[in-house]
Design an enzyme around this catalytic site. Structure first.
Site, short mmCIF file in Angstrom:
data_model
loop_
_atom_site.label_atom_id
_atom_site.label_comp_id
_atom_site.label_asym_id
_atom_site.label_seq_id
_atom_site.Cartn_x
_atom_site.Cartn_y
_atom_site.Cartn_z
N ARG A 89 11.73 11.41 -8.23
CA ARG A 89 12.96 12.10 -8.60
C ARG A 89 13.41 11.61 -9.98
NH1 ARG A 89 11.90 15.34 -5.38
NH2 ARG A 89 13.05 15.96 -3.51
N HIS A 98 8.19 19.69 -12.53
CA HIS A 98 8.41 19.48 -11.09
C HIS A 98 7.42 20.31 -10.27
CE1 HIS A 98 11.56 18.14 -7.91
NE2 HIS A 98 10.35 18.24 -7.36
P1 NAP Z 1 8.25 8.67 2.76
O1 NAP Z 1 7.10 8.99 3.65
O2 NAP Z 1 9.61 8.57 3.37
O3 NAP Z 1 7.90 7.30 2.03
C1 NAP Z 1 8.82 6.61 1.26
C2 NAP Z 1 8.24 5.25 0.90
O4 NAP Z 1 9.16 4.60 0.03
C3 NAP Z 1 8.07 4.34 2.13
O5 NAP Z 1 6.91 3.56 2.00
C4 NAP Z 1 9.31 3.46 2.06
O6 NAP Z 1 9.16 2.18 2.66
C5 NAP Z 1 9.47 3.32 0.56
N1 NAP Z 1 10.85 2.95 0.23
C6 NAP Z 1 11.99 3.61 0.46
N2 NAP Z 1 13.05 2.91 0.04
C7 NAP Z 1 12.57 1.76 -0.46
C8 NAP Z 1 13.17 0.63 -1.04
N3 NAP Z 1 14.50 0.51 -1.18
N4 NAP Z 1 12.36 -0.40 -1.45
C9 NAP Z 1 11.02 -0.31 -1.30
N5 NAP Z 1 10.38 0.75 -0.76
C10 NAP Z 1 11.15 1.77 -0.34
O7 NAP Z 1 8.38 9.72 1.58
P2 NAP Z 1 7.21 10.66 0.99
O8 NAP Z 1 6.99 11.82 1.88
O9 NAP Z 1 6.05 9.80 0.65
O10 NAP Z 1 7.92 11.23 -0.35
C11 NAP Z 1 8.38 10.37 -1.37
C12 NAP Z 1 9.22 11.14 -2.38
O11 NAP Z 1 8.38 11.92 -3.23
C13 NAP Z 1 10.19 12.15 -1.81
O12 NAP Z 1 11.36 11.53 -1.31
C14 NAP Z 1 10.45 13.05 -3.00
O13 NAP Z 1 11.58 12.60 -3.71
C15 NAP Z 1 9.20 12.91 -3.85
N6 NAP Z 1 8.43 14.17 -3.95
C16 NAP Z 1 8.24 14.72 -5.18
C17 NAP Z 1 7.49 15.89 -5.28
C18 NAP Z 1 7.21 16.51 -6.62
O14 NAP Z 1 6.68 17.63 -6.66
N7 NAP Z 1 7.50 15.86 -7.71
C19 NAP Z 1 6.92 16.47 -4.15
C20 NAP Z 1 7.14 15.87 -2.92
C21 NAP Z 1 7.89 14.71 -2.83
P3 NAP Z 1 8.89 2.04 4.24
O15 NAP Z 1 7.49 2.55 4.45
O16 NAP Z 1 9.01 0.59 4.49
O17 NAP Z 1 9.93 2.90 4.90
C1 GLV Z 2 9.72 18.07 -3.86
O1 GLV Z 2 10.21 17.59 -4.80
C2 GLV Z 2 9.86 17.55 -2.52
O2 GLV Z 2 10.70 16.67 -2.29
O3 GLV Z 2 9.12 18.03 -1.63
#
Ligand code: NAP
Ligand code: GLV
Length: 320
Positions: A235, A283
């Protein structure tokens, strides 16, 4: 009963087709009106009392609260920061998007941009534009390049394993301890410093929460080895933009790939557009795929009907 579909993009027809195919009998309401193919389905909310399910990306604040019989909210995206920012968001089960299309797309993006910096592609592209033929004297191998991933969740974990398969020296940082075969894992505030100290290419895949906002700042950049690269595909509000520009100008950072921004679309006058050390993408790192995403919605609705626990439920206290 009906499902409300809210999306920012003009791709509603694909989603309506997929929802109708996989959830026969459900009526899909598309909001807002004004999509390209307006005659295909009845647009607008209709009777709000008939809507019991929502599948949404950035609905306007207050919209979900106006649906008296809503039972569950599915996020179209992995990140739910925009939904949680709505103070009127109903306290219903909120399911974030985890689906193979999003995961594979993000892993492709991360591998592409890690390899791009690893193999000096920006340098050779600049030399091509200048008509300069100059060879390297030494080629670093992936096994000599230390990649660090902030966030080892659905996306970070998959990207870490793919980079490992490309032979990069991979580490990851998360909130809770993790075990991933062949990946050096760090967690918590005390793990961040050692993780950064061994990271040449840093990839941010954290959710945006009060704890992670502004995490990519001058203090963090100073803990990376000089000449490191930052890739932010999470983000825009993870990054303190002026700190990045200063770190690039001082040489502390050698480059950055940015897919997300504090203001999107990125304003035309923004210095990132023309910065020689910055790659900008709009994005698009990973886009939710309709077929596999609707499969997750179907699974969630079956679980709800059977009284079984939902998966990928957002923990509102944690913020992701
Ligand atoms: P997720 O499965 O919830 O994983 C989040 C990871 O971040 C987990 O390993 C979590 O730790 C860690 N985390 C959260 N808060 C933390 C903190 N304070 N300190 C250290 N580690 C922390 O999320 P995801 O599905 O992988 O997605 C991640 C993010 O990618 C989304 O929230 C979104 O903003 C972004 N995204 C961007 C796009 C794009 O097109 N640019 C697309 C999709 C997603 P734990 O494992 O210990 O809980
Ligand atoms: C895209 O940014 C997502 O959070 O899936």
């Amino acid at each position: 009963m009906a499902l409300l579909f809210v999306s920012a993009h003009d791709h509603a027809p694909d989603w309506v087709a997929e929802l109708t195919a996989q959830l026969p009998g459900i009526e899909v309401r598309v909001w807002p009106s004004g999509h390209r193919d307006v005659r295909v389905w009845p647009e607008g909310l209709g009777d709000p009392a008939e809507i019991d399910t929502a599948l949404v990306w950035k609905p306007p604040a207050g919209l979900l609260a106006s649906l008296p019989n809503l039972k569950v909210i599915f996020s179209l995206g992995a990140g739910v920061d925009a939904l949680l920012a709505d103070p009127t968001l109903p306290g219903l089960p909120l399911v974030r998007m985890v689906e193979p299309g999003l995961t594979e797309g993000m892993t492709e993006y991360v591998c592409l941009h890690v390899l791009r910096w690893h193999r000096d592609a920006p340098l050779f592209e600049a030399r091509q534009r200048a008509g300069v033929w100059r060879q390297l004297t030494h080629q670093h191998l992936a096994r000599e390049r230390r990649v660090g991933i902030l966030g080892l969740g659905a996306l970070g974990g998959d990207a870490a394993l793919a980079l490992k398969a490309l032979r990069f020296d991979v580490a990851g940082w998360s909130r809770s301890p993790k075990h991933l075969e062949g990946i050096a894992t760090y967690h918590g505030a005390e793990g961040l410093g050692p993780f950064l100290a061994r990271t040449d290419i840093l990839v941010c895949l954290l959710p945006l929460t009060p704890e992670t906002e502004d995490i990519l700042d001058a203090g963090l950049f100073a803990q990376l080895p000089r000449g490191a690269v930052v890739i932010n595909a999470a983000r825009g509000r993870h990054l303190v933009e002026e700190d990045l520009l200063a770190a690039l100008d001082s040489g502390q950072l050698a480059g950055a790939t940015l897919d997300v921004f504090r203001t999107e679309p990125l304003p035309a006058s923004h210095p990132f557009w023309s910065h020689p050390k910055v790659t900008v993408t709009p994005h698009v790192a990973a886009i939710t795929q309709a077929r596999t995403a609707v499969e997750q919605v179907v699974d969630g609705l079956k679980r709800l009907a059977a009284g079984r626990p939902l998966v990928n439920l957002v923990d509102r206290a944690r913020g992701y």
